[in-house]
Design a protein around this motif. Structure first.
Motif, PDB file in Angstrom:
ATOM      1  N   GLN A 287     -91.380 -20.317 -87.985  1.00 57.64           N
ATOM      2  CA  GLN A 287     -90.720 -19.256 -88.739  1.00 57.64           C
ATOM      3  C   GLN A 287     -89.208 -19.330 -88.551  1.00 57.64           C
ATOM      4  O   GLN A 287     -88.445 -19.102 -89.496  1.00 57.64           O
ATOM      5  CB  GLN A 287     -91.246 -17.890 -88.284  1.00 57.64           C
ATOM      6  CG  GLN A 287     -90.779 -16.727 -89.155  1.00 57.64           C
ATOM      7  CD  GLN A 287     -91.311 -16.832 -90.565  1.00 57.64           C
ATOM      8  OE1 GLN A 287     -92.497 -17.090 -90.768  1.00 57.64           O
ATOM      9  NE2 GLN A 287     -90.443 -16.658 -91.549  1.00 57.64           N
ATOM     10  N   MET A 288     -88.756 -19.640 -87.340  1.00 57.43           N
ATOM     11  CA  MET A 288     -87.324 -19.761 -87.098  1.00 57.43           C
ATOM     12  C   MET A 288     -86.716 -20.883 -87.934  1.00 57.43           C
ATOM     13  O   MET A 288     -85.617 -20.744 -88.471  1.00 57.43           O
ATOM     14  CB  MET A 288     -87.063 -19.998 -85.607  1.00 57.43           C
ATOM     15  CG  MET A 288     -87.189 -18.734 -84.761  1.00 57.43           C
ATOM     16  SD  MET A 288     -86.571 -18.946 -83.078  1.00 57.43           S
ATOM     17  CE  MET A 288     -87.912 -19.856 -82.332  1.00 57.43           C
ATOM     18  N   LEU A 289     -87.429 -21.984 -88.044  1.00 53.11           N
ATOM     19  CA  LEU A 289     -86.931 -23.099 -88.854  1.00 53.11           C
ATOM     20  C   LEU A 289     -86.857 -22.705 -90.326  1.00 53.11           C
ATOM     21  O   LEU A 289     -85.916 -23.071 -91.039  1.00 53.11           O
ATOM     22  CB  LEU A 289     -87.827 -24.324 -88.670  1.00 53.11           C
ATOM     23  CG  LEU A 289     -87.830 -24.941 -87.266  1.00 53.11           C
ATOM     24  CD1 LEU A 289     -88.870 -26.052 -87.173  1.00 53.11           C
ATOM     25  CD2 LEU A 289     -86.455 -25.475 -86.909  1.00 53.11           C
ATOM     26  N   ILE A 290     -87.856 -21.956 -90.769  1.00 54.26           N
ATOM     27  CA  ILE A 290     -87.874 -21.514 -92.163  1.00 54.26           C
ATOM     28  C   ILE A 290     -86.719 -20.554 -92.440  1.00 54.26           C
ATOM     29  O   ILE A 290     -86.072 -20.614 -93.489  1.00 54.26           O
ATOM     30  CB  ILE A 290     -89.227 -20.839 -92.494  1.00 54.26           C
ATOM     31  CG1 ILE A 290     -90.360 -21.876 -92.461  1.00 54.26           C
ATOM     32  CG2 ILE A 290     -89.179 -20.154 -93.854  1.00 54.26           C
ATOM     33  CD1 ILE A 290     -91.740 -21.271 -92.545  1.00 54.26           C
ATOM     34  N   HIS A 299     -75.419 -14.254 -92.378  1.00 55.16           N
ATOM     35  CA  HIS A 299     -74.652 -14.003 -91.148  1.00 55.16           C
ATOM     36  C   HIS A 299     -75.465 -13.267 -90.081  1.00 55.16           C
ATOM     37  O   HIS A 299     -74.964 -12.365 -89.404  1.00 55.16           O
ATOM     38  CB  HIS A 299     -73.371 -13.219 -91.458  1.00 55.16           C
ATOM     39  CG  HIS A 299     -72.404 -13.962 -92.317  1.00 55.16           C
ATOM     40  ND1 HIS A 299     -71.467 -14.840 -91.807  1.00 55.16           N
ATOM     41  CD2 HIS A 299     -72.241 -13.987 -93.663  1.00 55.16           C
ATOM     42  CE1 HIS A 299     -70.769 -15.365 -92.785  1.00 55.16           C
ATOM     43  NE2 HIS A 299     -71.218 -14.865 -93.940  1.00 55.16           N
ATOM     44  N   HIS A 300     -76.727 -13.669 -89.941  1.00 54.65           N
ATOM     45  CA  HIS A 300     -77.526 -13.129 -88.844  1.00 54.65           C
ATOM     46  C   HIS A 300     -77.130 -13.762 -87.511  1.00 54.65           C
ATOM     47  O   HIS A 300     -77.430 -13.215 -86.452  1.00 54.65           O
ATOM     48  CB  HIS A 300     -79.016 -13.353 -89.099  1.00 54.65           C
ATOM     49  CG  HIS A 300     -79.524 -12.614 -90.311  1.00 54.65           C
ATOM     50  ND1 HIS A 300     -80.607 -13.041 -91.042  1.00 54.65           N
ATOM     51  CD2 HIS A 300     -79.080 -11.488 -90.924  1.00 54.65           C
ATOM     52  CE1 HIS A 300     -80.813 -12.206 -92.048  1.00 54.65           C
ATOM     53  NE2 HIS A 300     -79.901 -11.258 -91.990  1.00 54.65           N
ATOM     54  N   PHE A 301     -76.502 -14.931 -87.568  1.00 58.26           N
ATOM     55  CA  PHE A 301     -75.975 -15.554 -86.351  1.00 58.26           C
ATOM     56  C   PHE A 301     -74.628 -14.902 -86.034  1.00 58.26           C
ATOM     57  O   PHE A 301     -73.739 -14.831 -86.891  1.00 58.26           O
ATOM     58  CB  PHE A 301     -75.800 -17.061 -86.535  1.00 58.26           C
ATOM     59  CG  PHE A 301     -77.098 -17.812 -86.604  1.00 58.26           C
ATOM     60  CD1 PHE A 301     -77.842 -18.074 -85.463  1.00 58.26           C
ATOM     61  CD2 PHE A 301     -77.595 -18.251 -87.830  1.00 58.26           C
ATOM     62  CE1 PHE A 301     -79.038 -18.759 -85.526  1.00 58.26           C
ATOM     63  CE2 PHE A 301     -78.786 -18.940 -87.906  1.00 58.26           C
ATOM     64  CZ  PHE A 301     -79.514 -19.183 -86.751  1.00 58.26           C
ATOM     65  N   HIS A 327     -82.157 -11.748 -85.397  1.00 55.76           N
ATOM     66  CA  HIS A 327     -83.125 -11.995 -86.472  1.00 55.76           C
ATOM     67  C   HIS A 327     -83.582 -10.658 -87.054  1.00 55.76           C
ATOM     68  O   HIS A 327     -83.869  -9.710 -86.304  1.00 55.76           O
ATOM     69  CB  HIS A 327     -84.323 -12.773 -85.922  1.00 55.76           C
ATOM     70  CG  HIS A 327     -85.202 -13.350 -86.979  1.00 55.76           C
ATOM     71  ND1 HIS A 327     -86.137 -12.596 -87.650  1.00 55.76           N
ATOM     72  CD2 HIS A 327     -85.288 -14.612 -87.490  1.00 55.76           C
ATOM     73  CE1 HIS A 327     -86.772 -13.369 -88.523  1.00 55.76           C
ATOM     74  NE2 HIS A 327     -86.263 -14.589 -88.450  1.00 55.76           N
ATOM     75  N   PRO A 328     -83.657 -10.534 -88.388  1.00 59.12           N
ATOM     76  CA  PRO A 328     -84.008  -9.243 -88.992  1.00 59.12           C
ATOM     77  C   PRO A 328     -85.417  -8.770 -88.656  1.00 59.12           C
ATOM     78  O   PRO A 328     -85.687  -7.562 -88.710  1.00 59.12           O
ATOM     79  CB  PRO A 328     -83.860  -9.516 -90.499  1.00 59.12           C
ATOM     80  CG  PRO A 328     -83.940 -11.000 -90.639  1.00 59.12           C
ATOM     81  CD  PRO A 328     -83.363 -11.563 -89.392  1.00 59.12           C
ATOM     82  N   GLU A 329     -86.319  -9.679 -88.293  1.00 66.11           N
ATOM     83  CA  GLU A 329     -87.692  -9.289 -87.975  1.00 66.11           C
ATOM     84  C   GLU A 329     -88.039  -9.503 -86.506  1.00 66.11           C
ATOM     85  O   GLU A 329     -88.702  -8.677 -85.887  1.00 66.11           O
ATOM     86  CB  GLU A 329     -88.676 -10.077 -88.850  1.00 66.11           C
ATOM     87  CG  GLU A 329     -88.513  -9.778 -90.342  1.00 66.11           C
ATOM     88  CD  GLU A 329     -89.387 -10.680 -91.194  1.00 66.11           C
ATOM     89  OE1 GLU A 329     -90.139 -11.499 -90.614  1.00 66.11           O
ATOM     90  OE2 GLU A 329     -89.315 -10.573 -92.431  1.00 66.11           O
TER      91      GLU A 329
END
Length: 706
Positions: A287-290, A299-301, A327-329
């Motif tokens: 999921q992280m890769l996706i 700009h979540h980083f 991460h939003p989730e």
């Protein structure tokens, strides 16, 4: 499977010349073979069977033909066999391995041998055991005959197999793989099905009641001898206990692999059991890769900044840019989780590019607002150096006239240097030409730390935190850190100590001349907003030894004594019972417990843990003298110690204080040697008169009346 099956290609056609099946050798030899198509259309692009076709010509036994596709002679034999639909088909077996008689001996002579030839994809050519496909087929068949929950699927591999393979060579590595498989196959585990999955991965179907856990630990440590060379192998094992009868053997293998990959190298047991959470973690990685691209775009980083403090000024000197993922989730994701994942999957360069752009924008924003700006270093992965776009971006941003040179610098971890190999020096020089400074990160964690300093153009080395955390407990580590600082300075490089958390670490590093400090002692990594405020505050930290306000009735001489020597250490005790009256920070750092209260403690107990005054106590050497000065060679430095009995606040006390005179003594030594050299080179018959005013006592300096 016999050796003869390894050299023969085989494909099967029905009575209308449609290709029904073929083995790996046939497909490798004739890639145009396609099931369901006419053999003559696949092979010759013809509309009718070949004139020399052994089926059409009803040739019995092997015969040599010229192959117009590969332009070689090959031996072909056609054998009739029943197909699954009940009709009669034809197997054409071909070989190019030698004369007719040799070929005939290698060709299958029975239907069983022919079946083995057609099923060779189920076998591993190296070990002559089953392959992944063969294991899955055999295990699924067994589960239809037996109770699945009686079994476990276990996957093994060898730590550092690639390095071992490089040492022993391909042949030695192949023999090692066969040896390991047979070792497990013949062990107490007594697997019912054994296979090699790939490389050094093996899979076994084992009855649950065969496992003996203490013996399994021993089995995972194997001694292997090859041509007189002995190597001790460490294996790891992932185990899935079969539960759901409906689960396919293929899925069981994947779960055992997942368990194996979760074995902790430092754990006591080098085996572990599959748990569903392990698959969830893998899903999380997927999921992280996706989500990577989306998080870059939205700009979540977030870039965090950790200040680097100068030990000369007590002010912020620079900062390191660190990346965090909100991460939003999944919420906050630690860089320890995603950095390695992105490096493994080739995404790290895009992330580094993102961080570089964010840092540039931050620096320009503060510069345009005429606010305090200090250099910020951005981390580079070894993969970045192979990305022309990022290298061009570095050159563009660092050469941009909007920012003065040196406001964006770059850190490279020591272990990356090996990956860069020949190109490292050229690429680093290219970056330096832009005016950026280069920092060697995690110094001391690689294999060639000291050679790197001489071979590459770094400006600053960052001493890894694994050294710093041992300063308080390991005298050898203190010596190593001191040597690193001295060595760096000898080649005109600055030093940053990473991970500084305690006052004792700070004072040691200051004493040894470290230039800069980074760590939680001064500041944790700060969000952009908090770092903005941090810079605006323009804080300063007191870095000198602790000073102390004294009572007004203290004698001036005693006060002067304390102030003059506050740069090293001061200890005040009651000479009657050795009770400590005052100790500055430097003195407390020399004790066994610097954070413990000292007042009222016996000096020999607090400082050294002794039960009585030590034999070298300076009070014992005073005799009837009130003041005594002694030079003490402490190994790393020469101390000018002053011992004095005096009165402090109406109380008789004994004061010990000291000053580092190493530089002075070294200067005197150099001066003396220089004078000796001059005297040694005076020609015979000439004289010289020399008086050294720098070292003569005051009463001897006036020689005008002589």
């Amino acid at each position: 499977m016999t050796n003869k099956n390894k050299f023969s290609g085989c494909y099967v056609i029905n009575d209308t010349f449609d290709v029904v099946n073929f083995n790996d050798v046939a497909k490798e030899t004739y890639p145009s073979l396609i099931k369901g198509k006419k053999c003559y259309k696949c092979l010759m692009d013809s509309e009718a069977p070949c004139d020399v076709c052994p089926i059409v010509n009803e040739v019995k036994g092997p015969k040599v033909y010229f192959d117009p596709i590969r332009h070689i002679y090959e031996t072909v034999d056609a054998i009739n066999l029943p197909l699954s639909d009940g009709s009669i088909g034809h197997a054409l077996i071909f070989s190019t391995t030698g004369e007719r008689e040799a070929v005939s001996r290698q060709l299958p002579t029975t239907e069983k041998e022919l079946r083995a030839l057609l099923n060779q994809h189920k076998y591993d050519k190296l070990t002559e055991h089953l392959s992944r496909e063969g294991f899955i087929e055999e295990a699924d068949a067994l589960f239809h005959r037996q109770t699945p929950s009686d079994y476990a699927v276990a996957v093994f591999d060898i730590y550092n197999f690639k390095a071992i393979n490089d040492i022993f060579g391909i042949d030695g590595g192949d023999q090692l793989l066969r040896f390991v498989l047979e070792k497990i196959d013949d062990s107490f585990l007594a697997p019912e099905i054994s296979a090699r999955l790939e490389s050094d991965w093996f899979v076994f179907l084992i009855r649950r009641d065969h496992f003996r856990w203490e013996d399994l630990d021993d089995l995972l440590k194997i001694k292997y001898v090859y041509h007189g060379r002995t190597i001790h192998l460490q294996l790891r094992c992932g185990i899935y206990f079969v539960e759901a009868p409906s689960t396919s053997a293929s899925q069981m293998v994947e779960w055992a692999i997942t368990a194996k990959q979760n074995v902790d190298r430092d754990s006591r047991h080098q085996y572990t059991f599959y748990e569903p959470q392990m698959s969830f973690d893998q899903i999380s990685e997927a999921q992280m890769l996706i989500d990577f691209k989306k998080s870059i775009k939205e700009h979540h980083f977030k870039v965090y900044y950790q200040p680097i403090i100068s030990l000369h000024t007590g002010k912020i000197h620079a900062a390191e840019a660190l990346v965090r993922w909100q991460h939003p989730e999944m919420g906050f994701i630690s860089p320890d989780t995603f950095i390695d994942l992105f490096e493994k999957n080739g995404l790290i360069t895009e992330l580094d590019h993102y961080v570089l752009e964010q840092v540039y924008a931050f620096q320009k924003k503060r510069l345009d607002a005429h606010q305090l700006v200090v250099p910020v270093s951005v981390n580079l992965s070894w993969q970045d150096f192979y990305d022309d776009h990022l290298m061009d971006q570095i050159m563009m941003l660092t050469k941009n006239n909007d920012l003065p040179e040196g406001l964006i610098n770059f850190e490279v971890v020591e272990t990356s240097m090996a990956a860069l190999e020949q190109n490292a020096n050229y690429l680093l020089e290219q970056i330096k030409e832009t005016g950026a400074r280069l920092l060697l990160d995690d110094f001391g964690t690689g294999y060639s730390s000291f050679s790197i300093l001489g071979n590459y153009p770094f400006d600053v080395i960052k001493i890894d935190h694994s050294f710093i955390i041992q300063i308080e407990t390991d005298s050898k580590m203190r010596s190593i850190v001191a040597s690193i600082i001295q060595m760096a300075h000898s080649v005109n490089m600055k030093t940053v100590a990473e991970g500084v958390e305690t006052e004792q670490q700070l004072h040691f590093l200051q004493q040894e001349g470290c230039d800069y400090i980074q760590g939680y002692y001064f500041s944790k990594p700060l969000s952009e907003k908090d770092y903005f405020d941090f810079l605006d505050a323009d804080l300063s930290w007191p870095l000198t030894w602790e000073s102390r306000a004294f009572n007004s009735d203290q004698e001036l001489a005693c006060m002067q004594d304390l102030l003059d020597h506050s740069d090293l250490f001061v200890l005040v005790t009651d000479p009657e019972d050795y009770t400590m009256v005052y100790a500055n920070t430097a003195t407390r750092q020399l004790s066994l417990h610097p954070k413990s209260p000292y007042k009222g403690r016996k000096c020999y107990d607090y400082m050294f843990g002794f039960q009585a005054p030590c034999s070298r106590c300076p009070m014992h050497k005073m005799g009837h003298e009130k003041v005594k000065q002694i030079e003490v060679d402490a190994g790393k430095c020469i101390l000018q110690m002053t011992y004095r009995y005096t009165t402090w606040a109406g109380r008789r006390v004994f004061i010990e204080n000291g000053r580092d005179v190493t530089d002075t003594k070294n200067a005197e030594r150099r001066y003396t040697n220089r004078v000796k050299d001059i005297l040694a080179n005076i020609p015979d018959g000439q004289g010289v008169f020399h008086v050294d005013l720098t070292i003569c006592p005051p009463h001897a300096r006036d020689f005008s009346h002589e």
